[in-house]
Design a protein around this motif. Structure first.
Motif, PDB file in Angstrom:
ATOM      1  N   VAL A 355       0.850  -1.151  -0.041  1.00 52.33           N
ATOM      2  CA  VAL A 355      -0.027   0.007   0.073  1.00 52.33           C
ATOM      3  C   VAL A 355       0.839   1.144  -0.236  1.00 52.33           C
ATOM      4  CG1 VAL A 355      -1.728   1.324   1.270  1.00 52.33           C
ATOM      5  CG2 VAL A 355      -1.802  -1.206   1.345  1.00 52.33           C
ATOM      6  N   LEU A 356       1.976   1.415   0.819  1.00 52.02           N
ATOM      7  CA  LEU A 356       2.696   2.480   0.957  1.00 52.02           C
ATOM      8  C   LEU A 356       3.569   2.599  -0.364  1.00 52.02           C
ATOM      9  CD1 LEU A 356       4.021   4.780   2.696  1.00 52.02           C
ATOM     10  CD2 LEU A 356       5.714   2.926   3.373  1.00 52.02           C
ATOM     11  N   LYS A 357       3.906   1.549  -0.976  1.00 47.40           N
ATOM     12  CA  LYS A 357       4.707   1.565  -2.307  1.00 47.40           C
ATOM     13  C   LYS A 357       3.752   2.157  -3.441  1.00 47.40           C
ATOM     14  CE  LYS A 357       8.167  -2.119  -1.486  1.00 47.40           C
ATOM     15  NZ  LYS A 357       8.712  -3.434  -2.029  1.00 47.40           N
ATOM     16  N   ASP A 358       2.239   1.720  -3.349  1.00 44.53           N
ATOM     17  CA  ASP A 358       1.481   2.400  -4.402  1.00 44.53           C
ATOM     18  C   ASP A 358       1.311   3.865  -4.283  1.00 44.53           C
ATOM     19  OD1 ASP A 358       0.947  -0.421  -5.057  1.00 44.53           O
ATOM     20  OD2 ASP A 358      -1.109   0.008  -4.664  1.00 44.53           O
ATOM     21  N   ILE A 359       1.202   4.396  -2.946  1.00 41.82           N
ATOM     22  CA  ILE A 359       1.040   5.740  -2.750  1.00 41.82           C
ATOM     23  C   ILE A 359       2.183   6.459  -3.059  1.00 41.82           C
ATOM     24  CG2 ILE A 359       0.452   7.656  -0.768  1.00 41.82           C
ATOM     25  CD1 ILE A 359      -0.982   5.574   0.685  1.00 41.82           C
ATOM     26  N   ILE A 360       3.569   5.960  -2.773  1.00 40.18           N
ATOM     27  CA  ILE A 360       4.672   6.623  -3.088  1.00 40.18           C
ATOM     28  C   ILE A 360       4.941   6.799  -4.638  1.00 40.18           C
ATOM     29  CG2 ILE A 360       7.170   6.353  -3.212  1.00 40.18           C
ATOM     30  CD1 ILE A 360       7.055   5.044  -0.331  1.00 40.18           C
ATOM     31  N   LYS A 361       4.616   5.567  -5.487  1.00 40.64           N
ATOM     32  CA  LYS A 361       4.593   5.606  -6.812  1.00 40.64           C
ATOM     33  C   LYS A 361       3.642   6.809  -7.445  1.00 40.64           C
ATOM     34  CE  LYS A 361       5.991   4.102 -10.956  1.00 40.64           C
ATOM     35  NZ  LYS A 361       7.173   4.068 -11.439  1.00 40.64           N
ATOM     36  N   ILE A 362       2.440   6.900  -6.732  1.00 48.26           N
ATOM     37  CA  ILE A 362       1.387   7.822  -7.254  1.00 48.26           C
ATOM     38  C   ILE A 362       2.046   9.481  -6.932  1.00 48.26           C
ATOM     39  CG2 ILE A 362      -0.764   8.915  -7.147  1.00 48.26           C
ATOM     40  CD1 ILE A 362      -1.681   5.931  -6.401  1.00 48.26           C
ATOM     41  N   CYS A 363       2.314   9.600  -5.824  1.00 46.31           N
ATOM     42  CA  CYS A 363       2.680  10.910  -5.286  1.00 46.31           C
ATOM     43  C   CYS A 363       4.276  11.457  -5.636  1.00 46.31           C
ATOM     44  CB  CYS A 363       2.340  10.909  -3.692  1.00 46.31           C
ATOM     45  SG  CYS A 363       0.591  10.661  -3.434  1.00 46.31           S
ATOM     46  N   HIS A 364       5.086  10.325  -5.968  1.00 43.21           N
ATOM     47  CA  HIS A 364       6.444  10.738  -6.027  1.00 43.21           C
ATOM     48  C   HIS A 364       6.860   9.734  -7.185  1.00 43.21           C
ATOM     49  CE1 HIS A 364       6.299  12.756  -2.446  1.00 43.21           C
ATOM     50  NE2 HIS A 364       6.286  11.784  -1.721  1.00 43.21           N
ATOM     51  N   PRO A 365       6.425   9.905  -8.499  1.00 46.02           N
ATOM     52  CA  PRO A 365       6.636   9.018  -9.409  1.00 46.02           C
ATOM     53  C   PRO A 365       8.048   8.940  -9.942  1.00 46.02           C
ATOM     54  CG  PRO A 365       5.626  11.066 -10.370  1.00 46.02           C
ATOM     55  CD  PRO A 365       5.462  11.075  -8.844  1.00 46.02           C
ATOM     56  N   GLU A 366       8.935   9.836  -9.533  1.00 47.95           N
ATOM     57  CA  GLU A 366      10.485   9.646  -9.760  1.00 47.95           C
ATOM     58  C   GLU A 366      11.097   8.575  -9.006  1.00 47.95           C
ATOM     59  OE1 GLU A 366      10.269  12.686  -6.493  1.00 47.95           O
ATOM     60  OE2 GLU A 366       8.896  12.018  -8.367  1.00 47.95           O
ATOM     61  N   LEU A 367      10.482   8.099  -7.865  1.00 49.82           N
ATOM     62  CA  LEU A 367      11.031   7.046  -7.207  1.00 49.82           C
ATOM     63  C   LEU A 367      10.196   5.726  -7.360  1.00 49.82           C
ATOM     64  CD1 LEU A 367      10.354   8.758  -3.464  1.00 49.82           C
ATOM     65  CD2 LEU A 367      12.424   8.801  -5.032  1.00 49.82           C
ATOM     66  N   LEU A 368      10.863   4.576  -7.153  1.00 49.03           N
ATOM     67  CA  LEU A 368      10.369   3.204  -7.321  1.00 49.03           C
ATOM     68  C   LEU A 368       9.960   3.341  -8.924  1.00 49.03           C
ATOM     69  CD1 LEU A 368       7.748   2.723  -4.370  1.00 49.03           C
ATOM     70  CD2 LEU A 368      10.239   1.750  -4.645  1.00 49.03           C
ATOM     71  N   LYS A 369      11.105   3.572  -9.702  1.00 53.12           N
ATOM     72  CA  LYS A 369      10.584   3.446 -11.186  1.00 53.12           C
ATOM     73  C   LYS A 369       9.952   2.271 -11.843  1.00 53.12           C
ATOM     74  CE  LYS A 369      13.858   7.456 -12.029  1.00 53.12           C
ATOM     75  NZ  LYS A 369      14.869   7.792 -12.754  1.00 53.12           N
ATOM     76  N   ASP A 370      10.598   1.189 -11.262  1.00 52.45           N
ATOM     77  CA  ASP A 370      10.189  -0.168 -11.908  1.00 52.45           C
ATOM     78  C   ASP A 370       9.013  -0.647 -11.243  1.00 52.45           C
ATOM     79  OD1 ASP A 370      12.153   0.059 -14.003  1.00 52.45           O
ATOM     80  OD2 ASP A 370      13.560  -0.834 -12.288  1.00 52.45           O
ATOM     81  N   TYR A 371       8.352   0.096 -10.314  1.00 52.76           N
ATOM     82  CA  TYR A 371       7.340  -0.592  -9.392  1.00 52.76           C
ATOM     83  C   TYR A 371       5.802   0.042 -10.222  1.00 52.76           C
ATOM     84  CZ  TYR A 371       4.009  -1.329  -5.734  1.00 52.76           C
ATOM     85  OH  TYR A 371       3.057  -1.710  -4.875  1.00 52.76           O
ATOM     86  N   LYS A 372       4.955  -1.313 -10.252  1.00 49.37           N
ATOM     87  CA  LYS A 372       3.799  -1.123 -10.648  1.00 49.37           C
ATOM     88  C   LYS A 372       2.695  -1.056  -9.558  1.00 49.37           C
ATOM     89  CE  LYS A 372       0.252  -2.958 -13.770  1.00 49.37           C
ATOM     90  NZ  LYS A 372       0.117  -4.001 -14.790  1.00 49.37           N
ATOM     91  N   PRO A 373       1.869  -0.068  -9.350  1.00 46.42           N
ATOM     92  CA  PRO A 373       1.074  -0.114  -8.254  1.00 46.42           C
ATOM     93  C   PRO A 373       0.307  -1.596  -8.038  1.00 46.42           C
ATOM     94  CG  PRO A 373       1.013   2.058  -9.396  1.00 46.42           C
ATOM     95  CD  PRO A 373       1.933   1.186  -9.976  1.00 46.42           C
ATOM     96  N   TYR A 374      -0.013  -2.035  -7.040  1.00 48.21           N
ATOM     97  CA  TYR A 374      -0.624  -3.458  -6.636  1.00 48.21           C
ATOM     98  C   TYR A 374      -1.986  -3.057  -6.628  1.00 48.21           C
ATOM     99  CZ  TYR A 374      -0.413  -8.070  -5.123  1.00 48.21           C
ATOM    100  OH  TYR A 374      -0.830  -9.530  -5.129  1.00 48.21           O
ATOM    101  N   PHE A 375      -2.500  -2.300  -5.763  1.00 50.02           N
ATOM    102  CA  PHE A 375      -3.926  -1.958  -5.622  1.00 50.02           C
ATOM    103  C   PHE A 375      -4.547  -0.670  -6.181  1.00 50.02           C
ATOM    104  CE2 PHE A 375      -1.917  -3.560  -1.568  1.00 50.02           C
ATOM    105  CZ  PHE A 375      -2.677  -4.839  -1.516  1.00 50.02           C
TER     106      PHE A 375
END
Length: 380
Positions: A355-375
């Protein structure tokens, strides 16, 4: 009469002999289960048994519940004061009934999902693994949680029922307990932090004598969560975030002490109501929300709306926000299981790291570049 008297004497002597062969329950505590975040349960380990205490099964509970966990072999050789416990669980557990989708992930992570034999509201279960067992008739439908079909449940003869309640007044659970089947109230949802809720996997680890496995699983979740949090701390730009939506002229959104707000804080965003306090959701009028959040950068979790159109149709005022106009609205409501259950409600509590990684990916797209939101998905 002499024969009857003689038989009674023989029965009494045999009974006394059997009791004398039994050992008294061990009262010296060996150790206590290490719990870092969760406040709602504790476990004391003894040589012959364990004692599980549920301290806060629902908000403002006025009592705690104690359960004795003991192997069937030891139980047959041990005497113990039954009146001191709210239930006695004999290990190993071979058949179990749970009553919340949040219980499913723990069973699967511990590889004991095959012990699940019944559930109230199977359509809400999203897990592919457990859905397959439902489709194969290995998990029975038990109706609704507030009115479980006790006739079917008693027919299944589970070793244990894991329930939850908002006040402890559940007639179905009382019927089940009177039949001799122990019921444990699970209070994971009452915890006030994401990692505290996730740590309840240790509760299931205790039930199945898999404490080490549960501890290892939680440590991985905790480490991933804390690493993501640390990564988010590096950003300087904090996007402003709005949450919730209107229902019957009231806007419901998380208060600043909620687990949802904690996730937003750990994602290093500017949640506009992060300084609010209290229990339950905030209930505000539209004007106060609009004044504060009309220019919010991102809108997360707009209730159960699954599209921009449905959000606008629910209340035309929703379309007045900048985040709506820029299509920066994200929801977990469109990530569903085969039968329509929302995956977030099932897995999100156990996996706050995702959940936290999803929010970070949405709000800070420059972080977790290879991560795809799970939820979370952007509303279309």
């Amino acid at each position: 009469m002499k024969n009857i008297f003689f038989i009674l004497i023989i029965i009494l002597l045999v009974s006394c002999k059997n009791d004398s062969n039994k050992q008294v329950i061990e009262i010296t505590e060996v150790n206590q289960l290490q719990i870092k975040y969760a406040k709602g349960f504790s476990v004391k380990n003894y040589k012959t048994h364990k004692v599980l205490e549920i301290k806060n099964p629902w908000p403002n509970a006025d009592k705690s519940y104690k359960y004795l966990l003991i192997d069937k072999i030891n139980a047959s050789k041990t005497t113990f004061p039954k009146d001191e416990f709210d239930g006695i669980i004999l290990n190993p557990i071979k058949k179990i009934v749970v009553t919340s989708t949040t219980h499913i992930p723990a069973l699967e992570l511990l590889n004991v999902e095959t012990t699940l034999i019944g559930y109230p509201g199977t359509a809400y279960i999203s897990s592919e693994k457990t859905r397959e067992r439902i489709d194969n008739g290995l998990i029975r439908e038990l109706g609704k949680n507030e009115g479980i079909n006790t006739e079917i449940l008693l027919e299944l003869k589970p070793d244990l029922v894991i329930g939850f309640g908002i006040d402890g007044n559940n007639r179905s659970f009382e019927t089940i307990k009177k039949s001799g089947i122990p019921v444990i109230y699970n209070g994971d949802w009452v915890e006030n932090s994401p990692l505290a809720k996730a740590e309840w996997i240790k509760f299931f680890g205790v039930l199945y004598n898999k404490e080490k496995e549960a501890d290892s699983i939680f440590n991985r979740i905790e480490n991933d969560y804390l690493e993501a949090k640390k990564l988010a701390e590096k950003v300087k730009n904090k996007p402003t975030v709005l949450s919730g939506a209107m229902h019957n002229d009231i806007w419901f959104l998380p208060n600043g002490t909620s687990t949802e707000a904690q996730l937003l804080k750990d994602a290093n965003v500017n949640y506009l109501w992060q300084d609010s306090k209290g229990t339950g959701s905030l209930q505000l009028n539209f004007e106060s929300v609009f004044i504060k959040a009309k220019d919010a950068d991102i809108w997360l979790s707009p209730s159960n709306y699954n599209s921009l159109e449905s959000l606008k149709n629910g209340n035309s005022q929703h379309a007045m926000f900048k985040a709506f106009q820029n299509k920066n609205v994200y929801s977990f409501n469109n990530t569903n299981g085969k039968s329509g259950g929302v995956l977030y409600y099932e897995l999100g509590m156990t996996r706050p790291d995702l959940v936290l990684k999803d929010i970070i990916k949405i709000c800070h797209p420059e972080l977790l570049k290879d991560y795809k939101p799970y939820f979370f998905k952007r509303l279309k």
